[in-house]
Design an enzyme around this catalytic site. Structure first.
Site, PDB file in Angstrom:
ATOM      1  N   ARG A 124       0.839  -1.220   0.000  1.00 40.20           N
ATOM      2  CA  ARG A 124       0.000   0.000   0.000  1.00 40.20           C
ATOM      3  C   ARG A 124       0.874   1.271   0.000  1.00 40.20           C
ATOM      4  O   ARG A 124       0.579   2.247   0.690  1.00 40.20           O
ATOM      5  CB  ARG A 124      -0.939   0.042   1.215  1.00 40.20           C
ATOM      6  CG  ARG A 124      -1.909  -1.080   1.287  1.00 40.20           C
ATOM      7  CD  ARG A 124      -2.905  -1.085   0.134  1.00 40.20           C
ATOM      8  NE  ARG A 124      -3.831  -2.168   0.334  1.00 40.20           N
ATOM      9  CZ  ARG A 124      -3.597  -3.436  -0.069  1.00 40.20           C
ATOM     10  NH1 ARG A 124      -2.496  -3.715  -0.735  1.00 40.20           N
ATOM     11  NH2 ARG A 124      -4.478  -4.370   0.159  1.00 40.20           N
ATOM     12  N   SER A 198     -10.244   0.118   3.697  1.00 41.06           N
ATOM     13  CA  SER A 198      -9.436  -0.150   4.895  1.00 41.06           C
ATOM     14  C   SER A 198      -8.920   1.166   5.471  1.00 41.06           C
ATOM     15  O   SER A 198      -8.291   1.944   4.743  1.00 41.06           O
ATOM     16  CB  SER A 198      -8.230  -1.017   4.540  1.00 41.06           C
ATOM     17  OG  SER A 198      -8.663  -2.182   3.904  1.00 41.06           O
ATOM     18  N   GLU A 294      -4.124   4.042   6.330  1.00 41.82           N
ATOM     19  CA  GLU A 294      -3.948   3.790   4.887  1.00 41.82           C
ATOM     20  C   GLU A 294      -4.400   4.942   3.977  1.00 41.82           C
ATOM     21  O   GLU A 294      -3.669   5.326   3.068  1.00 41.82           O
ATOM     22  CB  GLU A 294      -4.688   2.504   4.503  1.00 41.82           C
ATOM     23  CG  GLU A 294      -4.382   2.086   3.087  1.00 41.82           C
ATOM     24  CD  GLU A 294      -5.210   0.898   2.619  1.00 41.82           C
ATOM     25  OE1 GLU A 294      -5.041  -0.187   3.175  1.00 41.82           O
ATOM     26  OE2 GLU A 294      -6.012   1.091   1.691  1.00 41.82           O
TER      27      GLU A 294
END
Ligand SMILES: Cc1cc2nc3c(=O)[nH]c(=O)nc-3n(C[C@H](O)[C@H](O)[C@H](O)COP(=O)(O)OP(=O)(O)OC[C@H]3O[C@@H](n4cnc5c(N)ncnc54)[C@H](O)[C@@H]3O)c2cc1C
Length: 298
Positions: A124, A198, A294
């Site tokens: 990520r 997320s 995130e």
């Protein structure tokens, strides 16, 4: 437009589908939405304009007999944003098929190509979330797909879904359909209940640390990556810490998936940030693990 922004000393935000952004206040600057469209296929190489919808691209390539994106089905957003956090799901990440991208330097207007190693992809993560954050407008991305299909079936949810769909060896479209079904069942729909997917990354641990952790928490699920490190689900930590369903104002930890913070109606950015901070603090106190956020904040 860029020259105007330079003259006026305006900050620039390149907006994709907005599915991974939390605005904490009005953005004081120039917001650019890129309308680069179209898909060019050269053998197994696919170049796509930043403004194309990601999921449409996945299905489009499948229809053309090009495989490699099926596990990334139904990820919201546009193709141009895919490299920003090296999107990934169900055992596949963008960098596995990525060749290069074209970008415009927002401060000079210069066009620059970035190869995979230039992008510094990680979990990520890419250089565009780090030292080049808000400095490039990605206009096109090029991927190398495959005309021979190799299924990636690392996730039990997807395997179970395929089994329920029927017998036989799954096609790439079957996998895409299974991923879509699992995602629809497990994740709150952002069209119905605002969320950015997320909220935290899944923490990574070296084998030794995981073994020690398992002495105290033997039932912690984990998945070993090719690099040897283990990923443990942040959702499991959040749920174990008793935070599932917890809310501040209209921001709540989703009861469907503990990794997602949803807006039940009128959540302010303060509610979302406050809840995120509370989850982080609770998980740190309970497990000694610091969760990393995130999505991007402006
Ligand atoms: C329900 C849900 C599920 C999700 N599931 C996943 C998942 O499984 N895996 C995963 O990895 N992500 C997931 N996400 C996160 C999100 O879908 C991805 O990060 C997606 O790539 C964001 O695309 P976007 O176009 O909406 O980008 P935006 O949210 O608009 O932008 C995100 C960031 O990228 C920058 N950016 C966007 N486009 C460009 C461009 N062309 N050039 C330069 N910078 C740009 C923006 O400035 C911003 O900093 C999920 C989100 C939601 C809401």
């Amino acid at each position: 437009m860029l020259a105007f922004a330079r003259e006026e000393k305006l900050r620039i935000l390149v907006l994709g589908g907005g599915s991974n952004i939390v605005f904490t206040k009005n953005f004081d600057g120039l917001v650019l939405m890129l309308d680069f469209r179209g898909v060019q296929v050269d053998g197994q190489k696919v170049t796509v304009g930043a403004g194309e919808n990601w999921h449409w691209l996945v299905r489009h390539t499948l229809q053309r007999g090009l495989f490699g994106l099926e596990n990334l089905s139904l990820i919201p957003g546009l193709a141009g944003a895919a490299p920003i956090q090296n999107i990934g799901a169900y055992g596949q990440e963008l960098d596995q098929v990525f060749v290069e991208l074209e970008a415009t330097d927002l401060s000079t207007g210069e066009e620059i190509n970035f190869t995979s190693s230039d992008c510094c992809f990680g979990y990520r993560h890419s250089i565009f979330k780090d030292e080049l954050k808000d400095r490039m407008a990605i206009t096109h991305i090029t991927l190398r797909l495959c005309s021979d299909f190799t299924p990636i079936l690392n996730y039990q949810d997807v395997v179970n879904e395929l089994e329920s769909l029927g017998e036989g060896i799954p096609t790439a479209t079957d996998i895409s359909d299974a991923v879509i079904a699992v995602r629809k069942r497990k994740l709150p729909n952002p069209d119905k209940q605002g969320n950015v997917g997320s909220f935290f990354k899944n923490p990574e641990m070296q084998s030794q640390k995981l073994e020690k952790f398992k002495q105290r928490w033997p039932d912690v699920p984990s998945r070993q990556l090719q690099s040897g490190v283990h990923k443990i689900p942040a959702a499991w930590l959040i749920e174990k810490a008793g935070m599932k369903g917890m809310s501040i104002g209209d921001a709540a930890v989703s009861t469907l998936h503990a990794l997602v913070i949803v807006n039940r109606g009128n959540a302010s950015s303060g509610d979302v940030l406050g809840l995120g901070a509370r989850v982080e603090k609770q998980v740190l106190a309970e497990f000694g693990i610091r969760l990393e956020i995130e999505p991007v904040f402006y």
